[in-house]
Write a protein that holds these residues in place. Structure first.
Motif, PDB file in Angstrom:
ATOM      1  N   LYS A  41      -4.421   0.685   0.768  1.00  0.00           N
ATOM      2  CA  LYS A  41      -4.882   1.294   2.010  1.00  0.00           C
ATOM      3  C   LYS A  41      -4.278   2.683   2.160  1.00  0.00           C
ATOM      4  O   LYS A  41      -3.142   2.931   1.776  1.00  0.00           O
ATOM      5  CB  LYS A  41      -4.493   0.433   3.214  1.00  0.00           C
ATOM      6  CG  LYS A  41      -5.192  -0.902   3.307  1.00  0.00           C
ATOM      7  CD  LYS A  41      -4.785  -1.615   4.579  1.00  0.00           C
ATOM      8  CE  LYS A  41      -5.522  -2.942   4.744  1.00  0.00           C
ATOM      9  NZ  LYS A  41      -5.119  -3.919   3.705  1.00  0.00           N
ATOM     10  N   SER A  74       0.830  -1.204   0.000  1.00  0.00           N
ATOM     11  CA  SER A  74       0.000   0.000   0.000  1.00  0.00           C
ATOM     12  C   SER A  74       0.867   1.258   0.000  1.00  0.00           C
ATOM     13  O   SER A  74       0.541   2.257  -0.662  1.00  0.00           O
ATOM     14  CB  SER A  74      -0.931   0.004   1.218  1.00  0.00           C
ATOM     15  OG  SER A  74      -1.961  -0.957   1.076  1.00  0.00           O
ATOM     16  N   GLN A 118      -4.095   2.038   7.454  1.00  0.00           N
ATOM     17  CA  GLN A 118      -2.993   1.210   7.950  1.00  0.00           C
ATOM     18  C   GLN A 118      -2.768   1.428   9.444  1.00  0.00           C
ATOM     19  O   GLN A 118      -2.458   0.479  10.172  1.00  0.00           O
ATOM     20  CB  GLN A 118      -1.719   1.516   7.163  1.00  0.00           C
ATOM     21  CG  GLN A 118      -1.722   0.956   5.744  1.00  0.00           C
ATOM     22  CD  GLN A 118      -0.397   1.157   5.033  1.00  0.00           C
ATOM     23  OE1 GLN A 118      -0.005   2.280   4.747  1.00  0.00           O
ATOM     24  NE2 GLN A 118       0.286   0.067   4.759  1.00  0.00           N
TER      25      GLN A 118
END
Length: 228
Positions: free
Chosen positions: A108, A55, A113
């Motif tokens: 994300k 991510s 996160q």
């Protein structure tokens, strides 16, 4: 161009191909080189396997004007046809991304996160507390006393230890008392994280979009009446 990136701690493998699948290049880059590579590359579709740091690098790629997508590992695995290595993994990611029916995972955000880190932290504390509860029951079982599984046994175990403290070896009493103190400490920390997660589930954070049913589901799961 479609680029498949096999992420690692130090060396990244990049496989570039045209939409029809013609190979343009294969590169092996360090972390620093990969960042420079992102700045110089014309806008492309970059595909990562959803794993640790994926991510982060997807957000980095987007910041330089690229389109970034993540593929869950279970959707990449069926396309592995030869010996597994970093170069082959990067190529397989491109092959998987070219499939018209492929399902991608959204990268994300930093806020998402962070929320996940808190969730994992709470789960870790629960596991540690469970280990201590098992150790405490095992100590009592050695002396012929059986307690059921569950946090609702804490009061009974504490009372039993206090009642029989004079007839048990001091070393055992001290050890069990220490375990009980650690369990109490972990319970306080779990409760604090539970409250935090419940508040996060009911709030709208910048960069985090949750549907109403999902927010309510998370809030219910981490309500204060939830038994860990």
């Amino acid at each position: 161009m479609i680029l498949g990136v096999d992420l690692a701690k130090r060396i990244f493998q990049v496989h570039g191909a045209t939409p029809p699948g013609d190979v343009v290049y294969r590169k092996k880059l360090s972390r620093a080189q990969f960042r420079v590579f992102l700045t110089r590359l014309p806008a492309s579709l970059m595909v990562f396997e959803a794993c640790g740091s994926a991510s982060y690098w997807a957000r980095e790629a987007q910041s330089f004007g690229h389109e970034a997508r993540l593929i869950a590992p279970q959707y990449v695995r069926p396309f592995v046809k030869k010996q597994k290595n970093d170069a082959a993994d990067a190529e397989v990611i491109v092959i998987a991304a070219r499939q018209p029916e492929m399902r991608f995972v959204s990268p994300k955000s930093e806020a998402q996160q962070a929320r996940a880190a808190v969730f994992r932290g709470r789960e870790r504390l629960v596991r540690q507390r469970t280990e201590l509860m098992n150790a405490l029951r095992a100590n009592f079982y050695e002396y012929g006393v059986v307690f059921s599984i569950g946090m609702n046994q804490m009061t009974r175990m504490t009372a039993w230890l206090a009642e029989h403290a004079t007839s048990l070896p001091k070393l055992l009493v001290d050890e069990c008392t220490d375990i009980l103190a650690l369990i109490d400490e972990l319970t306080d920390r779990i409760t604090a994280k539970t409250k935090l997660l419940a508040s996060l589930a009911s709030a709208r954070l910048p960069g985090v979009q949750l549907s109403a049913p999902l927010r309510h589901g998370i809030a219910a799961r981490f309500s204060l009446t939830h038994r860990a």
